[in-house]
Design an enzyme around this catalytic site. Structure first.
Site, PDB file in Angstrom:
ATOM      1  N   HIS A   1     -11.440  -5.120   8.407  1.00  0.00           N
ATOM      2  CA  HIS A   1     -11.839  -4.930   6.957  1.00  0.00           C
ATOM      3  C   HIS A   1     -13.320  -4.293   7.162  1.00  0.00           C
ATOM      4  O   HIS A   1     -14.301  -4.443   6.270  1.00  0.00           O
ATOM      5  CB  HIS A   1     -12.043  -6.215   6.350  1.00  0.00           C
ATOM      6  CG  HIS A   1     -10.902  -7.015   5.914  1.00  0.00           C
ATOM      7  ND1 HIS A   1     -10.214  -7.580   7.115  1.00  0.00           N
ATOM      8  CD2 HIS A   1     -10.241  -7.142   4.885  1.00  0.00           C
ATOM      9  CE1 HIS A   1      -8.992  -8.275   6.424  1.00  0.00           C
ATOM     10  NE2 HIS A   1      -9.162  -7.907   5.287  1.00  0.00           N
TER      11      HIS A   1
ATOM     12  N   GLU B   1       0.758  -1.239   0.160  1.00  0.00           N
ATOM     13  CA  GLU B   1      -0.168  -0.031  -0.076  1.00  0.00           C
ATOM     14  C   GLU B   1       0.912   1.311   0.091  1.00  0.00           C
ATOM     15  O   GLU B   1       0.368   2.271  -0.454  1.00  0.00           O
ATOM     16  CB  GLU B   1      -0.848   0.102   1.115  1.00  0.00           C
ATOM     17  CG  GLU B   1      -2.117  -1.010   0.926  1.00  0.00           C
ATOM     18  CD  GLU B   1      -1.804  -2.274   1.606  1.00  0.00           C
ATOM     19  OE1 GLU B   1      -0.693  -2.370   2.048  1.00  0.00           O
ATOM     20  OE2 GLU B   1      -2.608  -3.282   1.081  1.00  0.00           O
TER      21      GLU B   1
END
Lengths: 326, 317
Positions: free
Chosen positions: A131, A62
């Site tokens: 998540h 990321e």
């Protein structure tokens, strides 16, 4: 105008496809966005259409995805980075918050970073603590970033097209529970300006201000409340930063009561900013204190009953509006 | 040296993992398990072989595909199943779910949903052990995908320069979700990375539980003696999709079949037969495991769910 209904995910894909066709500088990078089509299917078919040079699958990196988008933007490209889950934004956020957001300012206006970072946010899928996050408030706090969180297919398409054209880094918040929802989207091209709210339903008794998944919930709540003679106005801010305070002001001056609803924990969430602004600027118009309906002060739990309970639902909006109006 | 009993116990544990996963998948299909999870089927030898090289008081860190690690470190499948079914009797009171199972009492410092995020934690745990001079070792499980995160680089380097008692076990199951290791690495062996950190690195067959054990044993002893970390790349394969929403368009059925023919459980079974273990003994182990899993499911189904009040109390210590 030919009416057609498409999903929120399809609307996003159309926006990306149209902008990629129009501008060779636009490209995608992210995890599993190629043959897999993105973890929620938004980029399905794009690698077949545009090839692996413009739809770039990356390793799980990321920092390099967001930083890479920043660097490419700095030299004239218009990247769209996909971060698989909004929670993972935290990993790349140094590049976003310390670099992308500040470069234009720190370099004295000599450079710009036209990029979009898209990510699925929100709970409701049983994906638990890593998540299910709604971290949009964090990014809305950063000068130099724009933050957009559409609630309909129509808004998703028009706002994503504007975000891609924008010369600043834009954080694009997509709620997971919205991806499969359908809405009318015209065939012809259109753009929706960033920083413009929309009144999704007119009403006179109270204003509900929100964004993203809370808008369909507020609209459902409005139907229940209507049966009891309560007529609410629903303001969809659509952009968190810049915030369209004019539309909020017009609505609250009319209804004299306001409720802000948002999914993240209530404490320090973006709704607190709206609430503070309404309290400061519209005090004389208010018949009651602004109600702030936010999430519980806890990480997203796995248990489905608890997961539902910690985020404002239709019945919570109904209950709080009744208290506000009653 | 492993005794025959040890090897039979390894077999039991591998079969326990396999059965746990297969039954969990069925419960998911029946709608009894919520959300998503990541199955360890096909990778059982990695967790069992590696954990067998540890002492009971050593630590592990796990991953999103963590059920196997948890069982290999000695967890109670009842409490694991209860966690998957979001019950109060689960390891995390139903608050964490599959991706966050931790069994701290048994030294499992937890699974994680953020790929690579266990690597700094394992490094920190090893630092903590070193500072406490407690002679414990930390074994860090992570996948091929995690080896490409920034967290990996910073942590392995720090562990190497501080000579921390940690063993890095990279479960190379050939795919980070849909992204093949062939595309994700410019190196043929991930273990070659070890050179860049000045630590030993080795690539081994992760489907061979005995090789897995022997290699880890050496690394664990090295770590325990203060000689620092080792990097083990265990080559294996995930038989099932990445999660419950994977169409698997990125790999061929032939490839899956080929790896299924290298079944780590069948491999050990063959070995045990050669060691003159009778069919009946193997069958009895399997039957007992199947009974244990059914008992775990019943325990989970009969357990209460957590309350909001209880969840609120969990936010702060």
């Amino acid at each position: 105008m030919p009416n057609r209904e498409i999903t929120y995910a399809e609307a996003l894909r159309e926006a990306i496809r149209e902008e990629m066709k129009k501008d060779p500088k636009v490209f995608l990078l992210g995890e599993d966005i190629g043959i897999y089509g993105g973890s929620f299917g938004v980029t399905q078919g794009l690698i077949e259409e545009f090839g692996p040079e413009r739809v770039i699958d990356t390793p799980i990196s990321e920092i390099a995805i967001i930083g890479g988008a920043t660097g490419a933007a700095l030299v004239g490209m218009r990247p769209i980075a996909e971060i698989m889950f909004f929670d993972f934004m935290t990993i790349g956020s140094d590049q976003l918050v310390n670099q992308a957001a500040k470069i234009h300012f720190m370099f004295g206006g000599k450079a710009k970073v036209p990029m979009v970072v898209r990510a699925p946010a929100g709970s409701g899928t049983g994906a638990a603590g890593h998540h299910s996050g709604s971290l949009e408030s964090w990014f809305a706090h950063v000068p130099g970033l724009k933050v957009v969180a559409p609630s309909t297919s129509y808004d998703a398409k028009g706002l994503l097209k504007s975000a891609i054209r924008d010369d600043n880094p834009v954080v694009f918040v997509e709620h997971k529970l919205l991806y499969k929802t359908k809405g009318q989207v015209p065939e012809e091209e259109y753009y929706i300006p960033i920083g413009k709210a929309e009144i999704k339903k007119e009403g006179k008794d109270a204003t509900v201000i929100g964004y993203s998944i809370m808008i369909p919930r507020a609209l459902e709540a409005s139907k229940i409340l209507a049966q009891e003679g309560i007529d609410i106005e629903v303001v969809d801010i659509r952009s968190l930063r810049p915030l369209d305070t004019d539309t909020i002001a017009r609505s609250v001056k009319k209804t004299n009561r306001a409720m802000v609803v948002y999914e993240p924990p209530r404490f320090g969430g973006f709704g607190a900013e709206i609430s503070a602004w309404v309290g400061e600027e519209l005090f004389d118009y208010l018949d009651a204190p602004v109600v702030r309906l936010g999430g519980e002060e806890m990480p997203p739990p796995y248990n489905p009953n608890l997961e539902r309970k910690i985020v404002p639902q239709i019945e919570d909006i109904v209950r709080e509006i009744k208290k506000l109006v009653g | 040296m492993l005794s025959l009993e040890d090897k039979l116990d390894m077999y039991r544990k591998m079969y326990l993992i396999r059965t746990f996963e297969e039954r969990a998948e069925e419960l998911y299909m029946e709608g009894k398990i919520w959300g998503t999870f990541h199955l360890y089927v096909g990778e059982e030898a990695v967790a069992v072989g590696a954990c067998y090289a540890l002492r009971a008081d050593d630590y592990i860190t796990s991953t999103h595909r963590g059920h196997g690690h948890c069982i290999a470190k000695g967890a109670d499948v009842k409490r694991m199943m209860a966690e998957l079914l979001a019950r109060d009797t689960g390891y995390c009171h139903g608050l964490g779910g599959s991706m966050h199972i931790a069994d701290v009492e048994k030294g499992n410092l937890g699974a994680t949903g953020i790929v690579g995020s266990g690597i700094p934690i394992a490094t920190g745990a090893a630092l903590g052990c070193k500072l406490q001079n407690n002679d414990k070792v930390v074994l860090c499980f992570f996948g091929d995908g995690a080896a490409n995160t920034g967290a990996f680089h910073e942590s392995v380097n720090m562990a190497a320069i501080f000579r921390l008692p940690v063993v890095f076990v990279c479960e190379n199951n050939m795919y980070a979700m849909s992204f093949s290791v062939k595309k994700a690495f410019a190196l043929p062996d991930i273990a070659e990375r070890a050179k860049g950190y000045g630590i030993p690195g080795v690539s081994i067959d992760g489907n061979n539980v005995l090789e897995m054990y022997e290699t880890t044993k050496v690394a664990v002893e090295r770590a325990r003696q203060g000689e620092g970390p080792t990097f083990i790349e265990a080559r294996t394969y995930r038989w099932k999709g990445h999660s419950k929403s994977d169409r698997q368009s990125y790999r061929t059925k032939e490839e899956v079949r080929e790896w299924m023919s290298k079944d780590p459980i069948k491999f050990l079974e063959k070995y045990l037969r050669e060691e003159k273990v009778g069919e009946e003994e193997l069958e009895n182990i399997k039957k007992q495991v199947e009974r244990d899993i059914e008992e775990a499911i019943n325990f989970a189904l009969e357990s209460p769910e957590p309350t909001l009040e209880e969840a609120r109390r969990m936010v702060y210590a």
